[in-house]
Design an enzyme around this catalytic site. Structure first.
Site, PDB file in Angstrom:
ATOM      1  N   HIS A 130       0.904  -1.276  -0.037  1.00 24.80           N
ATOM      2  CA  HIS A 130       0.024  -0.164   0.133  1.00 24.80           C
ATOM      3  C   HIS A 130       0.864   1.246   0.070  1.00 24.80           C
ATOM      4  O   HIS A 130       2.081   1.282   0.598  1.00 24.80           O
ATOM      5  CB  HIS A 130      -0.771   0.036   1.140  1.00 24.80           C
ATOM      6  CG  HIS A 130      -1.985   0.996   1.422  1.00 24.80           C
ATOM      7  ND1 HIS A 130      -1.783   2.197   1.757  1.00 24.80           N
ATOM      8  CD2 HIS A 130      -3.546   0.780   1.173  1.00 24.80           C
ATOM      9  CE1 HIS A 130      -2.784   3.047   1.693  1.00 24.80           C
ATOM     10  NE2 HIS A 130      -3.814   1.965   1.556  1.00 24.80           N
ATOM     11  N   ASP A 207       2.958  -4.622   8.011  1.00 26.42           N
ATOM     12  CA  ASP A 207       1.937  -3.742   7.608  1.00 26.42           C
ATOM     13  C   ASP A 207       0.923  -4.855   7.978  1.00 26.42           C
ATOM     14  O   ASP A 207       0.337  -5.476   7.340  1.00 26.42           O
ATOM     15  CB  ASP A 207       1.956  -3.060   6.452  1.00 26.42           C
ATOM     16  CG  ASP A 207       0.383  -2.562   6.117  1.00 26.42           C
ATOM     17  OD1 ASP A 207      -0.448  -2.751   6.754  1.00 26.42           O
ATOM     18  OD2 ASP A 207       0.545  -1.849   5.021  1.00 26.42           O
ATOM     19  N   GLN A 210      -4.526  -5.314   7.025  1.00 23.45           N
ATOM     20  CA  GLN A 210      -5.609  -6.502   6.592  1.00 23.45           C
ATOM     21  C   GLN A 210      -5.742  -7.577   7.391  1.00 23.45           C
ATOM     22  O   GLN A 210      -6.406  -8.346   7.356  1.00 23.45           O
ATOM     23  CB  GLN A 210      -5.587  -6.557   5.303  1.00 23.45           C
ATOM     24  CG  GLN A 210      -5.418  -5.521   3.963  1.00 23.45           C
ATOM     25  CD  GLN A 210      -7.008  -4.872   4.051  1.00 23.45           C
ATOM     26  OE1 GLN A 210      -8.235  -5.504   4.627  1.00 23.45           O
ATOM     27  NE2 GLN A 210      -7.246  -3.783   3.773  1.00 23.45           N
ATOM     28  N   LYS A 233     -10.581  -1.411   9.950  1.00 22.78           N
ATOM     29  CA  LYS A 233     -10.772  -2.473   9.309  1.00 22.78           C
ATOM     30  C   LYS A 233     -11.061  -3.673  10.074  1.00 22.78           C
ATOM     31  O   LYS A 233     -10.948  -4.829   9.465  1.00 22.78           O
ATOM     32  CB  LYS A 233      -9.487  -2.536   8.638  1.00 22.78           C
ATOM     33  CG  LYS A 233      -9.163  -1.388   7.604  1.00 22.78           C
ATOM     34  CD  LYS A 233      -7.879  -1.842   6.817  1.00 22.78           C
ATOM     35  CE  LYS A 233      -7.290  -0.442   5.816  1.00 22.78           C
ATOM     36  NZ  LYS A 233      -8.196   0.061   4.839  1.00 22.78           N
ATOM     37  N   CYS A 371      -4.678   2.412  -3.752  1.00 25.53           N
ATOM     38  CA  CYS A 371      -3.398   2.830  -3.076  1.00 25.53           C
ATOM     39  C   CYS A 371      -2.225   1.867  -3.400  1.00 25.53           C
ATOM     40  O   CYS A 371      -1.569   1.586  -2.485  1.00 25.53           O
ATOM     41  CB  CYS A 371      -3.854   3.093  -1.579  1.00 25.53           C
ATOM     42  SG  CYS A 371      -4.839   4.423  -1.339  1.00 25.53           S
TER      43      CYS A 371
HETATM   44  N1  PMP Z   1      -1.561  -1.027   4.351  1.00 30.15           N
HETATM   45  C1  PMP Z   1      -3.007  -1.733   4.031  1.00 30.15           C
HETATM   46  C2  PMP Z   1      -2.517  -3.408   3.510  1.00 30.15           C
HETATM   47  C3  PMP Z   1      -4.223  -1.149   3.964  1.00 30.15           C
HETATM   48  O1  PMP Z   1      -5.030  -2.066   3.199  1.00 30.15           O
HETATM   49  C4  PMP Z   1      -4.309   0.102   4.464  1.00 30.15           C
HETATM   50  C5  PMP Z   1      -5.666   0.638   3.997  1.00 30.15           C
HETATM   51  N2  PMP Z   1      -6.458   0.584   2.785  1.00 30.15           N
HETATM   52  C6  PMP Z   1      -3.323   0.814   4.882  1.00 30.15           C
HETATM   53  C7  PMP Z   1      -2.154   0.118   4.878  1.00 30.15           C
HETATM   54  C8  PMP Z   1      -3.526   2.052   5.138  1.00 30.15           C
HETATM   55  O2  PMP Z   1      -4.395   2.090   6.294  1.00 30.15           O
HETATM   56  P1  PMP Z   1      -5.141   3.458   6.840  1.00 30.15           P
HETATM   57  O3  PMP Z   1      -5.641   4.146   5.879  1.00 30.15           O
HETATM   58  O4  PMP Z   1      -6.011   2.969   8.000  1.00 30.15           O
HETATM   59  O5  PMP Z   1      -4.033   4.274   7.707  1.00 30.15           O
END
Ligand code: PMP
Length: 413
Positions: A130, A207, A210, A233, A371
């Site tokens: 991401h 990270d 998910q 999430k 993203c």
């Molecule tokens: N890493 C991953 C794998 C994600 O799916 C996301 C959110 N789509 C993020 C990081 C960023 O998370 P947040 O927007 O809650 O900070």
């Protein structure tokens, strides 16, 4: 809670009744919510926890001696202990509250990276990250003259541990890899990667955005140095999240932000910093949402994460099977070991058109690059259509998605 998990089964209709939003109609059609990788819906237990906080004991924490302040502080700190147990951290002080995964990764890139990363050092990420696990490291590399290296992603959406072995060298100082990909669903071998990172003397960050609601997370077993995740999430409120870090490393790091709460003593001559975790929690935190994050963890615990995962795996397999019937569908992320994400394109139908036509039928999916632009570039596509499932989704909803996609495709052929 009203929803009880049995050994082998979950009562999905009972669970759905916990989520007020799911009973509404969108564009005159019953809502089919398949955008769970972006954010999950919230059960009334979590919503009630926020209301109860504001109606019953709203006060600023840690500094007040009055009863409301004590009650708020106790509730806030109770989330820390609950989350410690949820991820099996050795100590509650190793759990730092943040706004979410992005905030947590930026904290590490800034507070660890600025102090310990040197010119010429290498930082390793994967090609499916991401943006929030790419850009903070790029910013750090630019500042420090360090080098960002990338683990390649294969056609099925997996990485190869042999390639990770080759890419980790004595120059590698930080490895930061996504546990489960939001665009593909791929679950990465983060425990093995952590071992390789440590053998080379590097620090391992996961990270877990998910992973928290879809994978077993035991930070001591994974032996990661840092683990980041987002409350929203995992049925929790937006603006709540955590960073787990090993005590020994957190203690060596500089503070992330300066202000109230993160200090022991302030004078114009010299300021001394608070102990962990408060050293990294400057200012008034998001008290209400962090208090309610406890209710989200308890919700998962009451259903049983393994029951949730079993249900999600079942409906994901069903989705792959039913969606394969759609003419001209191309799947991205087809590994065995994956979370409940199904990403695809359709020949002759732009993802945005498909997304809007599904919305007209009440189906919420996400379209675009999610993203993960470098991953989309790697596959030579602009974006995908992504359906991501949660504990409250049903096979009937997936059947409706499959039939709706067939209908859409037929209009473009
Ligand atoms: N890493 C991953 C794998 C994600 O799916 C996301 C959110 N789509 C993020 C990081 C960023 O998370 P947040 O927007 O809650 O900070």
């Amino acid at each position: 809670m009203s929803s009880i998990a049995t050994e082998t089964n979950l009562d999905i209709q009972k669970i759905r009744a916990d989520f007020p939003i799911l009973s509404q109609k969108v564009n005159g059609k019953p809502l089919v919510y398949f955008d769970n990788a972006a954010t999950t819906q919230k059960p009334k237990q979590v919503i009630n926890a926020i209301t109860q906080y504001y109606e019953g004991y709203n006060a600023n924490i840690h500094r007040g001696l009055h009863s409301l302040a004590e009650k708020a502080t106790t509730a806030f700190e109770a989330t820390r202990t609950t989350f410690q147990q949820f991820i099996n951290a050795a100590e509650s002080e190793e759990v730092i509250f943040t706004k979410g995964t992005t905030d947590s990764i930026n904290l590490v890139a800034t507070a660890y990276g600025r102090k310990f990363i040197q010119p010429g050092d290498e930082i390793l990420v994967s090609g499916m990250e991401h943006h929030s696990n790419i850009v903070p490291w790029q910013m750090l590399c630019e500042e420090k003259g360090a080098i960002l290296k990338v683990i390649p992603v294969h056609k099925d959406g997996a990485i190869s541990i042999d390639e990770v072995k080759e890419l980790i060298t004595e120059k590698t100082k930080m490895v930061s890899v996504v546990f489960a990909s939001n665009s593909l669903g791929t679950v990465n071998p983060v425990k093995e990667i952590a071992q390789l990172a440590h053998q080379a003397g590097a620090v391992m960050m996961i990270d877990g955005a998910q992973a928290a609601s879809h994978c077993k997370v035991d930070v001591q077993d994974l032996d990661c140095d840092f683990f980041a995740t987002s409350g929203h999430k995992m049925y929790g409120p937006t603006g709540s999240g955590i960073l787990y870090g090993k005590r020994a490393i957190l203690e060596k790091m500089n503070p992330y932000q300066g202000g109230g709460e993160m200090i022991k003593d302030v004078s114009f001559k010299k300021t001394t910093y608070n102990d962990i975790p408060y050293k990294f929690e400057a200012g008034t935190p998001n008290i209400a949402d962090i208090v309610a994050l406890k209710a989200a963890v308890e919700y998962i615990n009451a259903l049983g994460k393994e029951n949730i995962v079993r249900h999600e795996n079942e409906i994901t397999a069903h989705a792959h099977k039913r969606l394969a019937e759609v003419p001209g569908i191309n799947f991205y992320g087809t590994t065995e070991n994956k979370v409940s994400v199904v990403s695809f394109t359709l020949d002759n139908v732009h993802p945005y058109d498909a997304g809007m036509m599904l919305d007209a039928k009440g189906i919420a999916v996400r379209t675009g690059h999610h993203c993960t632009q470098p991953l989309m570039d790697h596959f030579g596509i602009e974006g995908t259509i992504r359906a991501s499932f949660s504990v409250y989704n049903t096979k009937e909803e997936i059947d409706f998605l499959a039939e709706s996609l067939k209908d859409i495709v037929s209009k473009f052929s």
